[in-house]
Enzyme design. Structure first.
Site, PDB file in Angstrom:
ATOM      1  N   ARG A 120      56.638  44.387   1.625  1.00  0.00           N
ATOM      2  CA  ARG A 120      55.824  43.327   2.231  1.00  0.00           C
ATOM      3  C   ARG A 120      54.506  43.264   1.464  1.00  0.00           C
ATOM      4  NH1 ARG A 120      51.912  43.611   7.092  1.00  0.00           N
ATOM      5  NH2 ARG A 120      51.334  41.422   7.186  1.00  0.00           N
ATOM      6  N   HIS A 164      46.602  37.054   4.402  1.00  0.00           N
ATOM      7  CA  HIS A 164      46.120  38.389   4.780  1.00  0.00           C
ATOM      8  C   HIS A 164      44.613  38.388   4.537  1.00  0.00           C
ATOM      9  CE1 HIS A 164      47.674  42.684   5.512  1.00  0.00           C
ATOM     10  NE2 HIS A 164      46.342  42.778   5.556  1.00  0.00           N
ATOM     11  N   GLU A 209      47.738  39.775  11.376  1.00  0.00           N
ATOM     12  CA  GLU A 209      46.741  40.234  12.358  1.00  0.00           C
ATOM     13  C   GLU A 209      45.733  39.141  12.735  1.00  0.00           C
ATOM     14  OE1 GLU A 209      45.061  44.097  11.759  1.00  0.00           O
ATOM     15  OE2 GLU A 209      47.020  45.066  11.865  1.00  0.00           O
ATOM     16  N   ASN A 348      52.441  44.703  13.896  1.00  0.00           N
ATOM     17  CA  ASN A 348      51.785  45.872  13.313  1.00  0.00           C
ATOM     18  C   ASN A 348      51.483  46.811  14.472  1.00  0.00           C
ATOM     19  OD1 ASN A 348      51.792  44.266  11.052  1.00  0.00           O
ATOM     20  ND2 ASN A 348      49.568  44.205  10.792  1.00  0.00           N
ATOM     21  N   TYR A 350      49.949  50.559  15.350  1.00  0.00           N
ATOM     22  CA  TYR A 350      49.301  51.814  14.956  1.00  0.00           C
ATOM     23  C   TYR A 350      49.120  52.733  16.158  1.00  0.00           C
ATOM     24  CZ  TYR A 350      48.326  49.967  10.320  1.00  0.00           C
ATOM     25  OH  TYR A 350      48.468  49.469   9.040  1.00  0.00           O
ATOM     26  N   GLU A 409      53.649  46.822  10.005  1.00  0.00           N
ATOM     27  CA  GLU A 409      52.710  47.853   9.555  1.00  0.00           C
ATOM     28  C   GLU A 409      52.729  48.997  10.542  1.00  0.00           C
ATOM     29  OE1 GLU A 409      48.587  46.906   8.669  1.00  0.00           O
ATOM     30  OE2 GLU A 409      49.200  45.043   7.685  1.00  0.00           O
TER      31      GLU A 409
END
Ligand code: NOJ
Length: 503
Positions: A120, A164, A209, A348, A350, A409
């Site tokens: 990606r 991005h 994001e 994404n 985390y 991500e």
């Protein structure tokens, strides 16, 4: 080749690790199971991922490419921001970054070595349209065309993100995301790229994001800090009044919807499209039906201006009530565009936003946050929450019936150093990977349709306002010499990809 460890050396380490694993004492009483578990080539059974699962790595244009003003590229808001004194730690910039623009062949070879089957990357809008709109720059497009050819030749599936965060500065000068015209300009650019590259790129992510670039770019992001919180910014670093900020968010999701339509119109049949959003997920502290339901309901609200509106075509009542007179201005037609049908949802993940318990008081949940001593990733200070990568895709499926989900991500920054023997023993990243992928595998075993995982990041890179200080890569980069050294986590990843299982 500039890699510290040659590809042959890398293969040797991988081979050695399986010798060590298969070479342990055999034939002891009652150790048949233990031997099976230690045999690296044994099928992993319950730890296996579905067939054809993508083992991916991720990066983004500004963070790795460099060549900030080469071959006709226009400046982006990140060029401007990083060139402004005091904005980035250590006065770092992305001017050279990983010099990937010139070293992409070496980097693709490295990806192949570490076992990646998908990559990606993001396309820099101002490389394609230096002014944001108008005449395209053929040299910019050519770079991505060559990159895609290289990936295909290496057997690595390209997944491209169209935004991005590197907005053309020319568009910022006309109002940036505060202007509705930016949404249309984005769709035109997205349609153009799809027309030119969808013969080889099957998956496009519209925007990366939404929450991060809108909140940190146009309002300031609160992060935990010693003694409370502090506000951090991303480019362009504005602090807008609430209504204008909500309008920026609306324009971002509108841009996504318009881009989905443009890609469908201009791209080849079969091109798949979705967002790559940093979903905020509420994690049930106790896994019972009532606590999980409470967490699901809170997750829907936490994502109201982003994923929820994209997948439901309406802003939640709670979001509109809470924003009151500062709510975004929108039409029914906007909502239809925003909710244009998607092929997949990229998230994404985390960590979790908060732990949650069910409550008999309205609204039916109670946020319990994280305790003071909760374990955190060393450098980034992000609370560790492996269960988040189980619940996030599970809720995307249960709330919005997604049929195809990607973890776009996941990763952690570490205090990585080269040891005397030239290796990087990033044990915390391996612990992180094993813990998170165990939870992700659990989701796939439950039937959640996760079809790929992209580790952030393939290699250390420019970590926005933290510059080159936060190392997120599975490949160590010496930014003075541009030498690349696969860390131990890269060896772990390679083995996991090979076995298609948690190892
Ligand atoms: C999210 C962003 O998409 C990426 O650009 C960033 O480097 C990582 N998270 C780590 O902070």
């Amino acid at each position: 080749m500039a890699t510290r460890m040659s590809r042959r050396d890398f293969a040797k380490v991988a081979a050695l690790s399986s010798v060590a694993l298969t070479g342990c004492k055999r034939g002891q009483p009652n150790d048949a199971l233990a031997n099976a578990a230690l045999n690296a080539s044994a099928p992993r059974g319950s730890r296996a991922f579905p067939r054809d699962f993508f083992w991916g790595v991720a990066t983004s244009a500004y963070q790795i490419e460099g060549a900030w003003n080469e071959d006709g590229k226009g400046p982006s808001i990140w060029d401007t921001y990083a060139h402004t004194a005091g904005k980035i730690s250590n006065a770092d910039t992305g001017d050279v970054a990983n010099d990937h623009y010139h070293r992409y062949k070496e980097d693709v070879a490295l990806m192949k070595d570490i076992g990646a089957t998908a990559y990606r990357f993001s396309i820099s809008w101002p490389r394609i349209f230096p002014q944001g709109t108008g005449t395209p720059n053929p040299k910019g497009l050519d770079f991505y065309s060559r990159l895609v050819d290289e990936l295909k030749a290496a057997g690595i599936e390209p997944f491209a993100t169209l935004y991005h965060w590197d907005l053309p500065q020319a568009l910022q000068d006309k109002g940036g995301w505060q202007s509705r015209d930016t949404a249309q300009a984005f769709a035109d650019y997205a349609g153009y790229v799809a027309e030119k590259l969808s013969d080889r790129i099957r998956h496009f992510f519209t925007i990366n994001e939404f929450r991060s670039f809108t909140e940190a770019g146009y309002k300031g992001f609160e992060i935990p800090a010693a003694g409370g919180t502090r506000t951090v910014f991303l480019a362009p670093g504005l602090k807008l009044p609430a209504q204008e900020f909500h309008q920026v968010c609306h324009h971002a999701v509108l841009a996504h919807g318009l881009a989905v339509q443009a890609i469908r119109a201009k791209g080849q049949q079969g091109t798949k499209i979705g967002p790559a959003e940093n979903i905020e997920v509420a994690v049930p502290l106790i896994e019972s039906r009532e606590h999980s339901k409470a967490a699901e309901a809170l997750t829907r609200e936490l994502n109201a201006p982003y994923l929820t509106v994209m997948l439901e075509g309406r802003y939640t009542d709670a979001y509109l009530e809470e924003s009151g007179k500062d709510a975004p201005k929108f039409t029914d037609e906007d909502l239809k565009i925003i909710a244009s049908p998607l092929d997949f949802v990229g998230i994404n993940v985390y960590t979790g936003k908060t732990y949650v318990l069910a409550s008999d008081q309205a609204p039916g949940w109670r946020e319990v946050g994280f305790s003071k001593g909760h374990a955190k990733a060393a450098i980034s200070n992000v609370p560790l929450g492996p269960a988040s990568i189980y619940w996030a895709p599970k809720f995307v499926q249960s709330l919005w019936r997604a049929k195809e989900i990607y973890i776009t991500e996941n990763g952690c920054a570490g205090e990585d150093v080269l040891a005397d023997d030239g290796q990087v023993y990033d044990t915390e990243r391996i612990m992180f990977l094993r813990a998170y992928l165990t939870q992700l595998q659990r989701a796939t075993a439950d039937g959640v349709p996760v079809q790929g995982y992209f580790h952030w990041s393939m290699m250390d890179n420019f970590e926005w306002i933290r510059g080159y200080g936060n190392r997120y890569g599975m490949v160590y980069v010496d930014f003075k010499t541009q030498e690349r050294t696969p860390k131990m986590s890269a060896h772990w990843f390679r083995e996991a990809a090979k076995q298609n299982a948690v190892v």
